[in-house]
Design an enzyme around this catalytic site. Structure first.
Site, PDB file in Angstrom:
ATOM      1  N   ASP A  46       0.470 -22.271 -18.596  1.00 17.51           N
ATOM      2  CA  ASP A  46       1.198 -22.022 -19.855  1.00 17.51           C
ATOM      3  C   ASP A  46       0.210 -21.635 -20.915  1.00 17.51           C
ATOM      4  O   ASP A  46       0.581 -21.044 -21.991  1.00 17.51           O
ATOM      5  CB  ASP A  46       2.465 -22.520 -20.383  1.00 17.51           C
ATOM      6  CG  ASP A  46       2.062 -24.010 -20.764  1.00 17.51           C
ATOM      7  OD1 ASP A  46       0.591 -24.566 -20.334  1.00 17.51           O
ATOM      8  OD2 ASP A  46       2.920 -24.871 -20.962  1.00 17.51           O
TER       9      ASP A  46
ATOM     10  N   GLU B 186      -5.741 -34.802 -18.799  1.00 15.93           N
ATOM     11  CA  GLU B 186      -6.457 -33.712 -20.209  1.00 15.93           C
ATOM     12  C   GLU B 186      -6.655 -34.604 -21.126  1.00 15.93           C
ATOM     13  O   GLU B 186      -5.813 -35.536 -22.207  1.00 15.93           O
ATOM     14  CB  GLU B 186      -5.186 -32.925 -20.607  1.00 15.93           C
ATOM     15  CG  GLU B 186      -5.804 -31.970 -21.500  1.00 15.93           C
ATOM     16  CD  GLU B 186      -4.969 -30.730 -21.765  1.00 15.93           C
ATOM     17  OE1 GLU B 186      -4.112 -30.511 -20.904  1.00 15.93           O
ATOM     18  OE2 GLU B 186      -5.330 -29.868 -22.662  1.00 15.93           O
TER      19      GLU B 186
HETATM   20  O1  KIV Z   1      -1.575 -24.394 -19.035  1.00 11.44           O
HETATM   21  C1  KIV Z   1      -2.961 -24.665 -18.570  1.00 11.44           C
HETATM   22  O2  KIV Z   1      -3.741 -23.912 -18.290  1.00 11.44           O
HETATM   23  C2  KIV Z   1      -3.112 -26.157 -18.080  1.00 11.44           C
HETATM   24  C3  KIV Z   1      -4.517 -26.398 -18.020  1.00 11.44           C
HETATM   25  C4  KIV Z   1      -5.373 -26.553 -18.942  1.00 11.44           C
HETATM   26  C5  KIV Z   1      -4.493 -27.748 -17.295  1.00 11.44           C
HETATM   27  O3  KIV Z   1      -2.320 -26.888 -18.487  1.00 11.44           O
END
Ligand code: KIV
Length: 272
Positions: free
Chosen positions: A52, A189
């Site tokens: 997202d 994260e």
């Molecule tokens: O939405 C995304 O790209 C993510 C990653 C950065 C882990 O959740």
């Protein structure tokens, strides 16, 4: 070509668990369209995430909150149409898994109409019932702890999570609960490297770090950060691999090999 021969090369969640058992690091990178997805797939990256984050890097929003299931579905279709080897994971966006029935319906769409082969969702203890029901129905799940950008309106800023002892202990418990509920992998994260190491060593499922230090079983970055084309500031945990590599293909290959050799992330990309 028979279906068996065609599928033999494909990365699955079982492949990723085997990598962890063997102590082999693997890579995840985001992609949102067919052209980039093809390059990422051909560069040896094992997992492609239709994240997202597209709300920020593709759509120009200042958060991931406006992203809908239809947006993720469209981009997952673009990606999965061309990917041959990598495991394609689609993100469940904000509020699309607020109860188990919504989660099942939306994950089903992303897999049946989008071609995703796994689903990612953010959240701690309260999403365990969702993880459990998806897993029970044969949907591979990537859980996501630590900084959860879908909570930005509660958090106020994107900052490191789990620095306090009790927060770290809770995260470790939640990580184990995700595994017990049937999650196949876990994104961590923006958390201290020491905590990420402890969580990674406590689980049999692979951990995938972003700002979580070198001791995770795998790493993930946003493609646009790897290519240095993000507008605004590149986060501390990321790296522009294009400057040294000279071409998009070489930059993605460099990200892949640096992770697999344990050279990325370095301490300057990690948090204490
Ligand atoms: O939405 C995304 O790209 C993510 C990653 C950065 C882990 O959740």
């Amino acid at each position: 070509m028979s279906a068996t021969a065609k599928n033999s090369n494909k990365v699955t969640v079982a492949t990723l668990k085997k990598f962890k058992q063997q102590g082999d690091k693997f890579t995840m990178l985001t992609a949102y369209d067919a052209s980039f997805a093809q390059i990422v797939d051909q560069s040896g990256v094992d997992v492609i995430l239709v994240g997202d984050s597209l709300g920020m890097v593709v759509q120009g929003h200042d958060s991931t909150i406006p992203v809908t299931v239809d947006h993720i579905l469209y981009h997952t279709q673009c990606v999965s149409r061309v990917v041959e080897r990598a495991l394609v994971i689609a993100d469940l966006p904000f509020m699309s898994f607020s109860d188990t029935s919504r989660a099942l319906d939306n994950a089903t769409r992303l897999m049946q109409e989008g071609g995703a082969r796994a689903i990612k969702l953010e959240g701690g203890g309260h999403v365990i019932p969702v993880v459990e029901i998806l897993a029970k129905h044969g949907i591979p799940v990537c859980a996501h702890l630590g900084l959860q950008p879908q909570y930005i309106n509660k958090l106020g800023s994107y900052r490191v999570q789990g620095r306090l002892e009790e927060e770290g202990a809770r995260m470790l418990d939640e990580a184990k609960a995700m595994q017990d509920a049937g999650a196949d992998m876990l994104v961590l994260e923006c958390i201290p490297s020491k905590l990420a190491k402890e969580i990674s060593q406590s689980l049999t499922i692979p951990t995938i770090g972003i700002g979580a230090g070198v001791d995770c079983d795998a790493q993930v970055l946003v493609l646009y950060d790897v290519l240095g084309i993000s507008f605004g500031r590149i986060p501390k945990f990321s790296k522009n691999f294009l400057t040294e590599a000279g071409s998009i293909e070489a930059a993605i290959k460099s990200y892949d090999s640096n992770v697999k050799q344990g050279k990325f992330p370095a301490s300057e990309h990690s948090f204490d």
